[in-house]
Design a protein around this motif. Structure first.
Motif, mmCIF file in Angstrom:
data_model
loop_
_atom_site.group_PDB
_atom_site.id
_atom_site.type_symbol
_atom_site.label_atom_id
_atom_site.label_comp_id
_atom_site.label_asym_id
_atom_site.label_seq_id
_atom_site.Cartn_x
_atom_site.Cartn_y
_atom_site.Cartn_z
ATOM 1 N N SER A 249 -3.104 7.404 8.548
ATOM 2 C CA SER A 249 -3.172 6.790 9.882
ATOM 3 C C SER A 249 -4.531 6.156 10.157
ATOM 4 O O SER A 249 -4.668 5.320 11.053
ATOM 5 N N ASN A 252 -5.109 2.351 10.497
ATOM 6 C CA ASN A 252 -4.872 1.623 11.746
ATOM 7 C C ASN A 252 -6.172 1.105 12.362
ATOM 8 O O ASN A 252 -6.160 0.164 13.151
ATOM 9 N N SER A 253 -7.286 1.730 11.999
ATOM 10 C CA SER A 253 -8.583 1.331 12.551
ATOM 11 C C SER A 253 -8.987 -0.071 12.115
ATOM 12 O O SER A 253 -9.830 -0.710 12.737
ATOM 13 N N ASP A 255 -6.901 -2.695 11.842
ATOM 14 C CA ASP A 255 -5.917 -3.701 12.256
ATOM 15 C C ASP A 255 -6.551 -4.902 12.935
ATOM 16 O O ASP A 255 -6.053 -6.026 12.814
ATOM 17 N N THR A 256 -7.645 -4.682 13.684
ATOM 18 C CA THR A 256 -8.252 -5.782 14.439
ATOM 19 C C THR A 256 -9.239 -6.596 13.606
ATOM 20 O O THR A 256 -9.803 -7.570 14.110
ATOM 21 N N HIS A 259 -8.506 -9.172 7.233
ATOM 22 C CA HIS A 259 -8.408 -8.582 5.900
ATOM 23 C C HIS A 259 -7.158 -9.081 5.200
ATOM 24 O O HIS A 259 -6.216 -9.593 5.824
ATOM 25 N N LYS A 261 -4.088 -8.348 2.040
ATOM 26 C CA LYS A 261 -3.061 -7.339 1.810
ATOM 27 C C LYS A 261 -3.693 -6.045 1.300
ATOM 28 O O LYS A 261 -4.549 -6.058 0.423
ATOM 29 N N ARG A 287 -15.824 0.580 12.210
ATOM 30 C CA ARG A 287 -14.471 1.102 12.039
ATOM 31 C C ARG A 287 -14.457 2.276 11.057
ATOM 32 O O ARG A 287 -13.739 3.262 11.261
#
Length: 319
Positions: A249, A252-253, A255-256, A259, A261, A287
């Motif tokens: 999880s 998820n940090s 995502d913003t 980047h 694949k 992050r």
């Protein structure tokens, strides 16, 4: 043709429709008060200048454009100006002038916001006057070269030595650093090569515009987010990041951030080895800090070292 000082005088007066005393003009131009009268006489050949109660004023022409902003746009501009003032070491009189012009246009419908923006402009201007003007002069020449599409020869410091670089300026803007400093930089292509470099304007001692033109490639999208993992050219600076992730999880940090694949391989320990191209920025470091012990940097080594150095700087504050 107006001289440089006369053009600066016109800009200052248009930025101060309420008028300025000769001593204030001299301070802003960095010249002796006794020479201001000559500049005013010269400017009268091009613009309507008059003196009212010891204040030098310029009559705005009907052709001057007025920007009409909504209250929401005005407040957003005010907030942006405050953030720029707090987060940037760089001060330019053109920023103060532009803010003041916009502020004067919103006085009738947003007086509080207008007064606050004028206050910010005054602070920027006072700090500009007190500081060395070398950086602003360098910035102005770089902007002239960028607008005219001409290559420049730059003398800049590199460690304890000075280097000469010939550059086609593509972008001028702010860059974040590990220590929170936001220097103004110029990014461009080295002459006769395809290499893109970024130089801190405060490290530049002189700039000369050369009589050679250039064009910015149409497919250069330096500030665009990646649309697909197959398009790494959409980000100026990326690194091939490799992480050991103990809690999935934690990804998820990222995502913003920009980047590519993410390639994930599950390890016998139950953790995951993750590889992806990520933007090389201070945001990436923050992050990873946010992930705590759920993420470990494997590579590249240079980024791992940069990350640990950043942590050591933080720890020094608390030791």
């Amino acid at each position: 043709m107006k001289g440089e000082r006369v053009a600066q005088l016109e800009l200052i007066l248009r930025s101060h429709p309420e008028g300025l005393r000769k001593s204030d003009i001299a301070r802003r131009l960095g010249v002796h008060r006794s020479t201001i009268g000559r500049y005013i006489d010269e400017l009268k050949q091009y613009s309507n200048i008059y003196e009212d109660n010891n204040l030098i004023k310029i009559i705005q022409s009907d052709e001057d454009e007025h920007v009409a902003l909504s209250v929401y746009e005005s407040l957003a501009l005010n907030m942006g100006a405050e953030m720029l003032l707090k987060n940037s070491e760089f001060r330019t009189p053109h920023l103060a002038s532009g803010l003041r012009k916009i502020a004067m246009g919103m006085k009738s419908y947003a007086p509080k916001v207008s007064n606050n923006i004028i206050s910010i402009a005054e602070q920027i201007e006072s700090e500009t006057i007190a500081a060395n003007t070398q950086n602003n002069e360098v910035l102005e020449v770089l902007i002239d070269a960028w607008v005219s599409g001409r290559i420049v020869r730059i003398i800049h410091s590199a460690g304890n030595t000075e280097e000469e670089t010939e550059l086609a300026p593509y972008f001028i803007g702010f860059v974040e650093t590990e220590i929170g400093r936001n220097p103004v930089t110029v990014t461009g292509r080295l002459r006769h090569t395809t290499e893109i470099v970024t130089l801190d304007i405060t490290k530049i001692s002189s700039v000369t515009i050369l009589n050679e033109t250039y064009t910015i490639p149409d497919n250069l999208k330096a500030f665009r987010r990646m649309e697909s993992p197959a398009s790494p050219e959409f980000v100026v600076d990326t690194i091939p990041l490799e992480l050991i992730v103990h809690q999935k999880s934690a990804l998820n940090s990222f995502d913003t951030l920009s980047h590519g694949k993410i390639e994930i391989t599950k390890l016998p320990s139950g953790s995951y080895r993750c590889r992806f191209d990520a933007e090389n920025s201070i945001e990436l470091i923050l992050r990873i800090i946010q992930c705590g012990d759920a993420v470990e940097i494997v590579g590249p080594t240079s980024f791992r070292i940069r990350f640990t150095n950043y942590l050591e700087q933080i720890l020094k504050i608390y030791k």
